[in-house]
Design a protein around this motif. Sequence first.
Motif, PDB file in Angstrom:
ATOM      1  N   THR A 390     -21.512  12.060  80.357  1.00  0.00           N
ATOM      2  CA  THR A 390     -21.417  12.204  78.908  1.00  0.00           C
ATOM      3  C   THR A 390     -19.971  12.226  78.424  1.00  0.00           C
ATOM      4  OG1 THR A 390     -23.510  13.416  78.820  1.00  0.00           O
ATOM      5  CG2 THR A 390     -22.030  13.643  76.930  1.00  0.00           C
ATOM      6  N   ILE A 391     -19.143  13.081  79.018  1.00  0.00           N
ATOM      7  CA  ILE A 391     -17.752  13.192  78.595  1.00  0.00           C
ATOM      8  C   ILE A 391     -17.015  11.867  78.805  1.00  0.00           C
ATOM      9  CG2 ILE A 391     -15.557  14.379  78.968  1.00  0.00           C
ATOM     10  CD1 ILE A 391     -17.691  16.072  77.625  1.00  0.00           C
ATOM     11  N   GLY A 392     -17.311  11.210  79.910  1.00  0.00           N
ATOM     12  CA  GLY A 392     -16.681   9.924  80.178  1.00  0.00           C
ATOM     13  C   GLY A 392     -17.024   8.888  79.130  1.00  0.00           C
ATOM     14  N   PHE A 393     -18.291   8.796  78.759  1.00  0.00           N
ATOM     15  CA  PHE A 393     -18.704   7.835  77.735  1.00  0.00           C
ATOM     16  C   PHE A 393     -18.091   8.181  76.378  1.00  0.00           C
ATOM     17  CE2 PHE A 393     -22.517   6.753  80.455  1.00  0.00           C
ATOM     18  CZ  PHE A 393     -22.132   5.435  80.656  1.00  0.00           C
ATOM     19  N   MET A 394     -18.008   9.459  76.058  1.00  0.00           N
ATOM     20  CA  MET A 394     -17.405   9.866  74.787  1.00  0.00           C
ATOM     21  C   MET A 394     -15.942   9.440  74.721  1.00  0.00           C
ATOM     22  SD  MET A 394     -19.020  13.694  74.273  1.00  0.00           S
ATOM     23  CE  MET A 394     -17.855  14.045  72.952  1.00  0.00           C
ATOM     24  N   PHE A 395     -15.233   9.605  75.822  1.00  0.00           N
ATOM     25  CA  PHE A 395     -13.824   9.234  75.867  1.00  0.00           C
ATOM     26  C   PHE A 395     -13.659   7.729  75.667  1.00  0.00           C
ATOM     27  CE2 PHE A 395      -9.830   8.132  77.915  1.00  0.00           C
ATOM     28  CZ  PHE A 395      -8.972   9.137  77.493  1.00  0.00           C
ATOM     29  N   ILE A 396     -14.515   6.935  76.319  1.00  0.00           N
ATOM     30  CA  ILE A 396     -14.433   5.478  76.203  1.00  0.00           C
ATOM     31  C   ILE A 396     -14.743   5.041  74.772  1.00  0.00           C
ATOM     32  CG2 ILE A 396     -15.415   3.297  77.009  1.00  0.00           C
ATOM     33  CD1 ILE A 396     -16.032   4.834  79.674  1.00  0.00           C
TER      34      ILE A 396
END
Length: 426
Positions: A390-396
């Motif tokens: 989740t955090i990774g996708f939000m950052f992208i």
Amino acid sequence: MIGFNRLKGEGSPSTLFAAFLYFDFSFMVWTMLGPLATEISDSLADYGFLMTASETATLLSVPILSGALLRILLGFLVGRIGAKKTALGAQAIVILTLFYVASFGEHISYEELLLVGVGLGFAGASFAVALPQAGQWYPPRLQGVVLGIAGIGNMGVVLGFLFAPKIAEVWGWQSVFLVAAVLSLLVFIVYVLMAKDAPKEVYVPRPKNVSDYVRLLKDRDTWWFNLFYAVSFGAFVGFAMYMKVYLMAMYFDDMELFGVEVLGEENIHVVAGYFAALCIMAGALLRPVGGAIADKIGGIRSLYIFLTSVAVLIFMNAFIELPFWFAILVMFLIMANLGMANGALFQLVPQRFSKDIGIMTGIIGAAGALGGVAILEILGASTLMFGDYTIGFMFIAANTLIAIAGVSLVKSRWRTTWGIKSGGII
């Protein structure tokens, strides 16, 4: 496909085909650790080395990182010794790397694989050779579709995900490197026979010095293009490399599909590779479509459309727990829009930097590959630290929004300065 009929009677079809073929197989080789990541991890585990999520991301990052740095070097060499000689040298190094793994891969260590990744980086650097070689033959009004066709070599990633897991299942993952080595050798021969550097009446080469790099790096537009490509191509190659690992972790870890246990321990790798290939194929095939659309409506407007679609879809993937088929559809659309954004961006680059296309392709390509490294490390860190993506996708997604804001900041200046005399629609 959109724009192909516009190339009749223009440029060098044989060179365009050779550039596409070289780029296609190079991309397959450059990203081949991605479809083999889980098999390699299992193989190393048999010898007592258990790869963590972070170590897997690092292994996948090495060819991307080395490819990024080597793109600058190869872009420099294109201006000095020509695209064809540069391509042949890079291909030779890649072929030797592949044969090394095919010969000694059975007991290869993690550290050796990292060095292999550096050798595979020469395949990724083909971006800085194939695109300018094709583009040099064609006028500004056709750059979007021409570089899109050459850039459809991204399809090589799809080939890797389609065939590598199956070959690994039957003969072992090391055999994939042997097959790739033989195919790369055949491509080398075809390239020797078909590729040509543009003659002086079509394109006058201007050898570059270090000072030219410094000059271009001082140009603010260089950094805008770097940002946009780090987001669009970076997300494409990052997702492509990590796609199988992601699908295995999210949907195939219990060897069930739709709640029914239908997959064996080995077949699961193959099936995950097929679904990954389906998503990646969208971005690979639609890159020239994005370039052709940009030729029609302008690169800036096209970037707005494609990047906005990407941001919305990634946020959806981050916050909504999607069922398998819908998740595949969302990833398919994300990759499709990223591929078209890449094509649209390279409709603009030759118009802004027509006299420096070789070196700029290297610089911007390097930024894109570095963006891919960042994506891989972010996804690896996200699952390691927070247990999911989740955090990774939000950052992208946030980075994509920053790129959209950047397009808004530069569009008026670009249209009223170099865009007026570029010869194409921006």
